[in-house]
Design a protein around this motif. Structure first.
Motif, PDB file in Angstrom:
ATOM      1  N   PHE A 175       0.814  -1.222   0.000  1.00 51.68           N
ATOM      2  CA  PHE A 175       0.000   0.000   0.000  1.00 51.68           C
ATOM      3  C   PHE A 175       0.848   1.273   0.000  1.00 51.68           C
ATOM      4  CE2 PHE A 175      -0.352  -1.687   4.501  1.00 51.68           C
ATOM      5  CZ  PHE A 175       0.559  -0.797   5.072  1.00 51.68           C
ATOM      6  N   SER A 176       2.183   1.112   0.067  1.00 57.03           N
ATOM      7  CA  SER A 176       3.091   2.272   0.067  1.00 57.03           C
ATOM      8  C   SER A 176       3.916   2.366  -1.202  1.00 57.03           C
ATOM      9  CB  SER A 176       4.057   2.181   1.254  1.00 57.03           C
ATOM     10  OG  SER A 176       3.392   2.447   2.437  1.00 57.03           O
ATOM     11  N   VAL A 177       3.393   1.906  -2.308  1.00 59.61           N
ATOM     12  CA  VAL A 177       4.160   2.008  -3.549  1.00 59.61           C
ATOM     13  C   VAL A 177       3.214   2.170  -4.743  1.00 59.61           C
ATOM     14  CG1 VAL A 177       4.319  -0.531  -3.777  1.00 59.61           C
ATOM     15  CG2 VAL A 177       5.990   0.904  -4.935  1.00 59.61           C
ATOM     16  N   ALA A 178       3.637   3.017  -5.688  1.00 58.43           N
ATOM     17  CA  ALA A 178       2.818   3.241  -6.886  1.00 58.43           C
ATOM     18  C   ALA A 178       3.638   2.939  -8.134  1.00 58.43           C
ATOM     19  CB  ALA A 178       2.353   4.697  -6.934  1.00 58.43           C
ATOM     20  N   LYS A 179       3.042   2.173  -9.038  1.00 58.77           N
ATOM     21  CA  LYS A 179       3.683   1.921 -10.341  1.00 58.77           C
ATOM     22  C   LYS A 179       3.520   3.183 -11.185  1.00 58.77           C
ATOM     23  CE  LYS A 179       2.839  -0.802 -14.544  1.00 58.77           C
ATOM     24  NZ  LYS A 179       4.098  -0.411 -15.156  1.00 58.77           N
ATOM     25  N   ILE A 180       4.613   3.538 -11.871  1.00 61.35           N
ATOM     26  CA  ILE A 180       4.556   4.726 -12.725  1.00 61.35           C
ATOM     27  C   ILE A 180       4.925   4.359 -14.166  1.00 61.35           C
ATOM     28  CG2 ILE A 180       4.996   6.388 -10.852  1.00 61.35           C
ATOM     29  CD1 ILE A 180       7.972   6.446 -11.910  1.00 61.35           C
ATOM     30  N   ASP A 181       4.730   5.314 -15.048  1.00 61.39           N
ATOM     31  CA  ASP A 181       5.000   5.113 -16.483  1.00 61.39           C
ATOM     32  C   ASP A 181       6.451   4.683 -16.719  1.00 61.39           C
ATOM     33  OD1 ASP A 181       5.494   5.622 -19.288  1.00 61.39           O
ATOM     34  OD2 ASP A 181       3.624   6.791 -19.264  1.00 61.39           O
ATOM     35  N   ASP A 182       6.614   3.676 -17.590  1.00 53.93           N
ATOM     36  CA  ASP A 182       7.945   3.163 -17.940  1.00 53.93           C
ATOM     37  C   ASP A 182       8.856   4.217 -18.535  1.00 53.93           C
ATOM     38  OD1 ASP A 182       7.995   0.627 -17.101  1.00 53.93           O
ATOM     39  OD2 ASP A 182       7.289  -0.266 -18.983  1.00 53.93           O
ATOM     40  N   ALA A 183       8.257   5.246 -19.121  1.00 56.96           N
ATOM     41  CA  ALA A 183       9.064   6.276 -19.799  1.00 56.96           C
ATOM     42  C   ALA A 183       9.587   7.330 -18.824  1.00 56.96           C
ATOM     43  CB  ALA A 183       8.219   6.951 -20.874  1.00 56.96           C
ATOM     44  N   ALA A 184       9.185   7.247 -17.549  1.00 63.18           N
ATOM     45  CA  ALA A 184       9.529   8.318 -16.602  1.00 63.18           C
ATOM     46  C   ALA A 184      11.019   8.332 -16.263  1.00 63.18           C
ATOM     47  CB  ALA A 184       8.717   8.149 -15.325  1.00 63.18           C
ATOM     48  N   PRO A 185      11.698   9.500 -16.350  1.00 65.22           N
ATOM     49  CA  PRO A 185      13.096   9.594 -15.915  1.00 65.22           C
ATOM     50  C   PRO A 185      13.151   9.623 -14.383  1.00 65.22           C
ATOM     51  CG  PRO A 185      12.312  11.714 -16.749  1.00 65.22           C
ATOM     52  CD  PRO A 185      11.148  10.786 -16.818  1.00 65.22           C
ATOM     53  N   LEU A 186      13.698   8.554 -13.803  1.00 67.17           N
ATOM     54  CA  LEU A 186      13.610   8.393 -12.351  1.00 67.17           C
ATOM     55  C   LEU A 186      14.338   9.484 -11.580  1.00 67.17           C
ATOM     56  CD1 LEU A 186      13.901   4.506 -12.041  1.00 67.17           C
ATOM     57  CD2 LEU A 186      11.868   5.934 -12.256  1.00 67.17           C
ATOM     58  N   GLU A 187      15.451   9.995 -12.172  1.00 67.66           N
ATOM     59  CA  GLU A 187      16.238  11.003 -11.453  1.00 67.66           C
ATOM     60  C   GLU A 187      15.515  12.350 -11.406  1.00 67.66           C
ATOM     61  OE1 GLU A 187      16.758   9.788 -14.400  1.00 67.66           O
ATOM     62  OE2 GLU A 187      17.158  11.469 -15.731  1.00 67.66           O
ATOM     63  N   LYS A 188      14.385  12.457 -12.085  1.00 67.14           N
ATOM     64  CA  LYS A 188      13.576  13.677 -11.992  1.00 67.14           C
ATOM     65  C   LYS A 188      12.271  13.412 -11.233  1.00 67.14           C
ATOM     66  CE  LYS A 188      15.331  15.949 -16.061  1.00 67.14           C
ATOM     67  NZ  LYS A 188      16.533  15.752 -16.315  1.00 67.14           N
ATOM     68  N   VAL A 189      11.579  12.347 -11.619  1.00 71.77           N
ATOM     69  CA  VAL A 189      10.251  12.122 -11.017  1.00 71.77           C
ATOM     70  C   VAL A 189      10.328  11.690  -9.557  1.00 71.77           C
ATOM     71  CG1 VAL A 189       9.122  11.631 -13.219  1.00 71.77           C
ATOM     72  CG2 VAL A 189      10.018   9.729 -11.844  1.00 71.77           C
TER      73      VAL A 189
END
Ligand SMILES: NC(=O)c1ccc[n+]([C@@H]2O[C@H](COP(=O)([O-])OP(=O)(O)OC[C@H]3O[C@@H](n4cnc5c(N)ncnc54)[C@H](O)[C@@H]3O)[C@@H](O)[C@H]2O)c1
Ligand SMILES: [Zn+2]
Ligand SMILES: [Zn+2]
Length: 394
Positions: A175-189
């Motif tokens: 309940f403490s994690v959200a899947k995000i878009d594969d294209a997302a740059p992790l070092e920014k989002v």
């Protein structure tokens, strides 16, 4: 036909075996920044991260921002159990999942959530609520089953705020994690994991800033600047930034502030200064520092009747505030919000999509990028007022 059936059955059996293998992955040894005691520096240690139990997710952290809240824990202004791994603004990839996890799978890009969303408690079920009962605001320092997944030198290390991201690997409840878009740059989002969403949501969701309004933001750190971004996108026509560090003004103006002032330049109360500057039209104020005095200043600075003031800065623990109730009697609204009022699992993936669609920019908030091992340097940049957000990469 018979042969086909048995091949199908074999496939299913093998699938189950593989699933069991991935569920029983072992302990991971990795590097983490451990705080052994309050007011002591981080120490980079080799820790053991136990595999995820049922309904838990083990995440490889790839980027994590430094937020003032982590410093509040170090200094003891926010409660947590020591030894602890802090850090709560991050993005990474799922390494493995425990039994019964259905919303993320190994390889998914994810953001850990310091405000969980169990979807069952009163706050989760209420359309206006977001502070899930599973949030660890009292500093329990353990996962839902009451235990920790971290050990170092034979000692258990506690979790922080359902996340603990100053480590190469962490374990969180599903309940403490959200899947995000594969294209997302992790070092920014990673900033969507706390600072950006908190400030932006405080303006657009909690404050409900309206078009043409006048807003005042007290504190121009990463969170306060994100409030400015929110006020601007909501159509505010005047946004006044307040900080004692004038070096923050340039960035505030670039992000949407229309003017900036330092309380140090005035002898009269800042509420009077603002009233004179605006002809008494301040509709929304935001306290984004975490000090009792500025919370009252912000309240007093919004219009006596139709003004709204939002407390975003984390209040120092065990401190009480005395204020003149006349400030509220005349009609002001005083609110607070955690994580910008967002329902984390529902809204974080949407915020990431909005970022990918260029509805807002995160680059301006990231002033420094450092390798994880230089975490202490990152905190020094925060203390000296030089950084807005430092992102640590792994
Ligand atoms: N509500 C939430 O969910 C939530 C989430 C994240 C952070 N926070 C809190 O928000 C606050 C801001 O976080 P941040 O990371 O932007 O911190 P920060 O330290 O980067 O920014 C704070 C800013 O306030 C300024 N400041 C300090 N004292 C001041 C004063 N007396 N008057 C005017 N300005 C002053 C500083 O110069 C600095 O620019 C912290 O208290 C943090 O714990 C709350
Ligand atoms: Zn934070
Ligand atoms: Zn809940």
């Amino acid at each position: 036909m018979k042969c086909l059936l048995s091949r199908h059955t074999l496939g299913k059996t093998l699938g189950r075996v593989f699933q069991r293998v991935s569920l029983t992955l072992g302990v991971i040894k990795c590097k983490a920044a451990v705080l052994w005691e309050q007011n002591k520096p981080f120490s980079i240690e080799e820790i053991e991260v136990a595999p995820p139990k049922a309904k838990e997710v083990r995440i490889k952290i790839l980027a994590t921002g430094i937020c003032r809240t982590d410093d509040h824990v170090m200094k003891g202004t926010m409660v947590a159990k020591f030894p602890v791994i802090v850090g709560h603004e991050a993005a990474g990839v799922v390494e493995s999942i425990g039994e019964g996890v259905t919303t993320v799978k190994p390889g998914d890009k994810v953001i850990p959530l310091f405000v969980p969303q169990c979807r069952e408690c009163n706050a989760c079920r209420n359309p206006n609520g977001n502070l899930c009962i599973r949030s660890d605001i009292t500093g329990r320092g353990v996962l839902a089953d009451g235990t920790t997944r971290f050990t170092c030198k034979g000692k258990p290390i506690y979790h922080f705020a359902n996340t603990s991201t100053f480590t190469e690997y962490t374990v969180v409840d599903e309940f403490s994690v959200a899947k995000i878009d594969d294209a997302a740059p992790l070092e920014k989002v990673c900033l969507i994991g706390c600072g950006f969403s908190t400030g932006y949501g405080a303006a657009v969701k909690t404050g409900k800033v309206g078009p043409g309004s006048t807003c005042v933001v007290f504190g121009l750190g990463g969170v306060g600047l994100s409030v400015i971004v929110g006020c601007k996108s909501a159509g505010a026509s005047r946004i006044i930034g307040i900080d004692i560090n004038k070096d923050k003004f340039e960035k505030a103006m670039a992000l949407g502030a229309t003017e900036c002032i330092s309380p140090k330049d005035f002898t009269k109360p800042i509420s009077e200064v603002l009233s004179e500057m605006t002809g008494n039209t301040v509709e929304y104020t935001f306290e984004v520092i975490g000090r009792l005095e500025t919370m009252i200043d912000a309240l007093a600075s919004c219009h006596a009747n139709y003004g709204t003031s939002v407390v975003v800065g984390a209040p120092p623990s065990a401190k009480l505030l005395t204020y003149d109730p006349m400030l509220l009697f005349t009609g002001r609204t005083w609110k607070g919000c955690i994580f910008g009022g967002w329902k984390s699992r529902d809204d974080v993936p949407k915020l990431v999509s909005d970022f990918l669609e260029k509805k807002f920019d995160l680059d301006q908030l990231i002033t420094h990028v450092l390798p994880f091992q230089k975490i202490s340097e990152g905190f020094e940049l925060l203390y000296s007022g030089q950084s807005i957000r430092t992102v640590l990469t792994f």
